[in-house]
Design an enzyme around this catalytic site. Structure first.
Site, PDB file in Angstrom:
ATOM      1  N   HIS A 297      10.056  -8.976 -13.985  1.00 48.31           N
ATOM      2  CA  HIS A 297      11.202  -8.564 -13.665  1.00 48.31           C
ATOM      3  C   HIS A 297      11.123  -7.971 -12.185  1.00 48.31           C
ATOM      4  CE1 HIS A 297      12.866  -9.499 -17.631  1.00 48.31           C
ATOM      5  NE2 HIS A 297      11.802  -8.856 -18.194  1.00 48.31           N
TER       6      HIS A 297
ATOM      7  N   ASN B 140      -5.403  34.183  -5.700  1.00 50.39           N
ATOM      8  CA  ASN B 140      -5.182  32.881  -6.233  1.00 50.39           C
ATOM      9  C   ASN B 140      -3.708  33.036  -6.717  1.00 50.39           C
ATOM     10  OD1 ASN B 140      -5.027  30.554  -7.707  1.00 50.39           O
ATOM     11  ND2 ASN B 140      -6.767  30.915  -9.342  1.00 50.39           N
ATOM     12  N   GLY B 141      -3.025  31.864  -6.465  1.00 50.88           N
ATOM     13  CA  GLY B 141      -1.735  31.789  -7.039  1.00 50.88           C
ATOM     14  C   GLY B 141      -0.477  32.071  -6.027  1.00 50.88           C
TER      15      GLY B 141
ATOM     16  N   LYS C 106      -6.850   7.335 -13.043  1.00 50.47           N
ATOM     17  CA  LYS C 106      -8.606   7.488 -13.056  1.00 50.47           C
ATOM     18  C   LYS C 106      -8.991   6.836 -11.496  1.00 50.47           C
ATOM     19  CE  LYS C 106      -9.178   9.972 -14.608  1.00 50.47           C
ATOM     20  NZ  LYS C 106      -8.504  11.144 -15.655  1.00 50.47           N
TER      21      LYS C 106
ATOM     22  N   ARG D  65     -12.881  23.414  -8.844  1.00 50.90           N
ATOM     23  CA  ARG D  65     -11.567  23.598  -8.862  1.00 50.90           C
ATOM     24  C   ARG D  65     -10.503  23.092  -7.828  1.00 50.90           C
ATOM     25  NH1 ARG D  65     -10.428  27.950 -12.344  1.00 50.90           N
ATOM     26  NH2 ARG D  65      -8.689  28.918 -11.113  1.00 50.90           N
TER      27      ARG D  65
ATOM     28  N   GLU E 129      -7.218   8.346  -8.081  1.00 48.63           N
ATOM     29  CA  GLU E 129      -7.512   9.881  -7.926  1.00 48.63           C
ATOM     30  C   GLU E 129      -8.780   9.819  -7.380  1.00 48.63           C
ATOM     31  OE1 GLU E 129      -7.735  13.119 -10.878  1.00 48.63           O
ATOM     32  OE2 GLU E 129      -8.177  11.275 -12.436  1.00 48.63           O
TER      33      GLU E 129
ATOM     34  N   CYS F   5      -7.684  27.636  -6.027  1.00 52.29           N
ATOM     35  CA  CYS F   5      -8.333  28.799  -5.421  1.00 52.29           C
ATOM     36  C   CYS F   5      -9.225  29.220  -6.448  1.00 52.29           C
ATOM     37  CB  CYS F   5      -7.693  29.921  -4.682  1.00 52.29           C
ATOM     38  SG  CYS F   5      -6.398  29.277  -3.940  1.00 52.29           S
TER      39      CYS F   5
ATOM     40  N   GLU G 199      -3.457   5.846 -17.651  1.00 49.71           N
ATOM     41  CA  GLU G 199      -4.661   6.553 -17.319  1.00 49.71           C
ATOM     42  C   GLU G 199      -5.703   6.010 -16.792  1.00 49.71           C
ATOM     43  OE1 GLU G 199      -5.317   9.678 -17.402  1.00 49.71           O
ATOM     44  OE2 GLU G 199      -7.260   9.917 -17.442  1.00 49.71           O
TER      45      GLU G 199
ATOM     46  N   TRP H 186      -7.641  26.672  -1.868  1.00 48.93           N
ATOM     47  CA  TRP H 186      -6.763  25.453  -1.815  1.00 48.93           C
ATOM     48  C   TRP H 186      -5.633  25.579  -1.111  1.00 48.93           C
ATOM     49  CZ3 TRP H 186      -2.607  22.990  -4.380  1.00 48.93           C
ATOM     50  CH2 TRP H 186      -2.845  21.666  -4.275  1.00 48.93           C
TER      51      TRP H 186
ATOM     52  N   LYS I 259      -9.046  21.155  -9.728  1.00 48.43           N
ATOM     53  CA  LYS I 259      -8.957  21.121 -11.239  1.00 48.43           C
ATOM     54  C   LYS I 259      -7.923  21.601 -11.978  1.00 48.43           C
ATOM     55  CE  LYS I 259     -11.524  19.741 -15.002  1.00 48.43           C
ATOM     56  NZ  LYS I 259     -10.966  18.326 -15.199  1.00 48.43           N
TER      57      LYS I 259
HETATM   58  C1  F6R Z   1      -6.462  13.844 -13.802  1.00 49.54           C
HETATM   59  C2  F6R Z   1      -6.549  15.024 -14.076  1.00 49.54           C
HETATM   60  C3  F6R Z   1      -5.044  15.812 -13.985  1.00 49.54           C
HETATM   61  C4  F6R Z   1      -4.873  16.983 -15.367  1.00 49.54           C
HETATM   62  C5  F6R Z   1      -3.465  17.617 -14.943  1.00 49.54           C
HETATM   63  C6  F6R Z   1      -3.338  18.695 -16.084  1.00 49.54           C
HETATM   64  O1  F6R Z   1      -7.867  13.214 -14.115  1.00 49.54           O
HETATM   65  O2  F6R Z   1      -7.408  15.743 -14.424  1.00 49.54           O
HETATM   66  O3  F6R Z   1      -4.264  14.964 -14.165  1.00 49.54           O
HETATM   67  O4  F6R Z   1      -5.046  16.232 -16.470  1.00 49.54           O
HETATM   68  O5  F6R Z   1      -3.708  18.302 -13.789  1.00 49.54           O
HETATM   69  O6  F6R Z   1      -4.397  19.686 -16.090  1.00 49.54           O
HETATM   70  P1  F6R Z   1      -4.652  20.407 -17.471  1.00 49.54           P
HETATM   71  O7  F6R Z   1      -5.035  19.419 -18.485  1.00 49.54           O
HETATM   72  O8  F6R Z   1      -5.712  21.329 -17.130  1.00 49.54           O
HETATM   73  O9  F6R Z   1      -3.369  20.925 -17.833  1.00 49.54           O
END
Ligand code: F6R
Length: 606
Positions: free
Chosen positions: A502, A99-100, A483, A27, A486, A2, A479, A75, A601
């Site tokens: 395996h 938020n929370g 990427k 976010r 997602e 949020c 990674e 969110w 985010k």
């Molecule tokens: C993927 C991504 C997430 C963040 C994860 C941790 O692209 O951005 O996997 O890396 O949510 O977020 P932070 O780094 O803000 O703790």
């Protein structure tokens, strides 16, 4: 997660609230709403969907006006995305945005129902709104203090009281909230980009500090009403940093910003050609004195930790355990006061990483965080902070933050290895120099975008694909796989190349493309065998490897070659084609690249 924005000042706040919320869109959200004080009445508009849906609703139901208001992007956690569940919540005399997560909302709801309250939404937030109403005694600060005594969980709250029409009240715990000080009034916001257009000056609210904002004053007190002096912070991000600047998406802009981000992050940590993390308070003596090193993080940040493990273990010969933060806290890790726990986080607000930090501290470990957002909860709670200087990362999919996290992992490995005399000064200088060359090398390989665009066009119809690699390439492939899935919604998995036979190789058909990362010279022959195994079973293989790799015409369907560097440094180059491939695949599929579905985010809930 949020987003919250509030403004009280000399001008109409509606456009400012919508503009501020638009800066927090990154976010992640699925509904939005605002409450504005109009002629001593609280007026609310809220809507499921995007901000455009909210503004369309305002056109229909009547535009709000007023100089004091709060806004929210939600969110969904408790209750589906809907108009009713959207914030603000409350009644005619109190309105809140939150938020929370309120963990004990069920008990509180039952209590309030007993007191005659009824509820219209499924949210935990409505419980807070009704509890404020229940305790309201004509004094907002007293009322907020009472409510804080009752609720458990995480919260950032912006509150309007009809009886105090020119004031915004705010409080937070375990969810971020800042107070922006502008010429034309004052703001509350979840994050700096929301206020950058109006001011760079802000206060950071600490846990359970209650702020009262009027158009020309901000006062902060604790729950016993003792006044608190706040230190003014000045954001070093400018507005351009939070705008697309001609790029089609923030993600593309952020991929292209990596050379600068790395340069800015490593420059202050290199002195006379040697790594120098001491400016953060981590001396060489301290660094070499720890029994064990844990690296704890989530998602992309955790993947940066995996590369860190490889590099630290290889160079410094110190064992490193990497943990997913949400697992770490529940697996009873053995942590002592002789251990170093490193937390990596772009936002500095990730709930699980924050909880891991608390656990490490409770057990007496030294905590060191690698964080991008200044003054964030993880940074403030750590013994030592190494800030990455990536600037604001707006796209949900992390790119430049990952690159700078990696560069700190390298510097840490070099410094530790040298402190432990596991490498010579000469070797340490050589490696540091290679790291300094990375920004220019990345700049050169940014031109690979057309090649990657073409490869993406071959992947776009796949239902599922596999990333493979060995050693550092395997860590990096995790990674790459994250990427891609997602943002393009194509399922993908990352597999240690040698582990395929395996079990997983049974998945290989001509409909299962494979992306192989094969940059490690010492492992190349072995990875090549695995590449041939999948190719001979029909898979279309994209190989990311070094220039001049022998045999390179036949073993791959598509090839991306990178300049030669030390094996250890190759992930810093190979990350670029992986990001591009994910990006262009998502673009070709018409996905919402910067705001992928269901994602947020900054993940401030467990
Ligand atoms: C993927 C991504 C997430 C963040 C994860 C941790 O692209 O951005 O996997 O890396 O949510 O977020 P932070 O780094 O803000 O703790």
């Amino acid at each position: 997660m949020c987003g919250i924005v509030g403004f009280v000042g000399n001008e109409d706040c509606v456009d400012m609230l919508i503009d501020g919320l638009s800066k927090l869109e990154y976010r992640g959200y699925d509904s939005a709403g605002i409450a504005v004080m109009d002629n001593k009445q609280i007026e609310v508009r809220k809507s499921k969907g995007r901000l455009a849906d909210l503004t369309a609703k305002m056109e229909k139901e009547g535009r709000l006006k007023g100089t004091c208001g709060i806004g929210h992007t939600r969110w969904a956690t408790h209750g589906e995305p809907s108009d009713i569940n959207s914030h603000p919540h409350g009644n005619k005399r109190i309105s809140i945005v939150h938020n929370g997560i309120i963990e004990n909302y069920r008990d509180l709801k039952a209590f309030l129902i007993d007191q005659g309250y009824s509820f219209v939404s499924e949210t935990d937030t409505e419980v807070v709104a009704k509890l404020l109403d229940y305790y309201y005694d004509g004094n907002p600060v007293d009322t907020i203090a009472k409510v804080i005594g009752e609720i458990r969980g995480s919260y950032a709250l912006g509150i309007l009281f009809r009886d105090f029409p020119d004031k915004i009240y705010a409080i937070r715990k375990d969810s971020p909230l800042i107070i922006g000080i502008a010429k034309n009034g004052n703001f509350i916001a979840s994050d700096v980009p929301a206020i950058l257009k109006y001011t760079k000056e802000y206060y950071l609210l600490e846990a359970n500090e209650i702020a009262t904002l009027t158009k020309d004053s901000v006062s902060v007190c604790d729950i016993h009403k003792n006044p608190i002096e706040k230190e003014l912070n000045v954001a070093d991000w400018d507005l351009d940093a939070a705008e697309k600047g001609g790029y089609e998406h923030f993600m593309l802009k952020e991929i292209n910003e990596q050379p600068t981000a790395i340069k800015t992050t490593i420059a202050p940590r290199i002195s006379e050609g040697m790594p120098y993390l001491e400016e953060s308070g981590m001396t060489k003596e301290m660094l070499k004195g720890y029994n064990r090193i844990y690296i704890v993080a989530c998602g992309t940040a955790m993947h940066a930790g995996l590369i860190g493990k490889y590099v630290i273990e290889k160079l410094a010969k110190v064992e490193v355990t990497v943990d997913i933060a949400s697992e770490f806290r529940y697996r009873n890790p053995i942590i002592t006061d002789k251990d170093l726990v490193i937390l990596i986080s772009q936002s500095g607000e990730t709930a699980d990483t924050l909880a891991a930090l608390h656990l490490a501290k409770e057990n007496g470990a030294t905590t060191m965080s690698v964080v991008n957002v200044k003054g964030s909860s993880i940074a403030r709670g750590s013994d030592i902070v190494v800030y990455t200087h990536a600037g604001p990362e707006i796209s949900v999919a992390s790119t430049k933050a990952y690159a700078v996290q990696l560069s700190i992992m390298y510097l840490l490995a070099f410094e530790l290895a040298y402190a432990k005399e596991a490498i010579s000064e000469e070797e340490c200088r050589r490696l540091t120099k290679e790291l300094q060359e990375i920004p220019d090398k990345i700049q050169d390989i940014l031109v690979l975008k057309e090649r990657c665009q073409f490869i993406a066009s071959r992947l776009v119809n796949a239902e599922s694909l596999l990333y493979i690699g060995r050693g550092l390439d395997y860590a990096l492939s995790m990674e790459g796989s994250l990427k891609l899935k997602e943002i393009s919604y194509i399922h993908s998995e990352s597999y240690a190349a040698g582990e395929l036979k395996h079990g997983t190789i049974s998945l290989i058909t001509e409909d299962m493309p494979v992306i192989a990362i094969a940059t490690q010279e010492n492992l190349f022959e072995k990875t090549l065998s695995n590449i041939k195994e999948v190719k001979s079973r029909g898979a279309k293989v994209t190989v990311i490897c070094r220039e001049g790799t022998k045999d390179d015409k036949t073993f791959a369907n598509h090839l991306v070659t990178l300049p030669n560097m030390d094996d250890l440094m190759m992930p810093m180059l190979a990350l670029v084609p992986m990001q591009y491939i994910a990006y262009y695949t998502a673009v070709l599929k018409g996905c919402d690249v910067d705001k992928p579905r269901n994602l947020a985010k900054s993940v401030t809930v467990e």
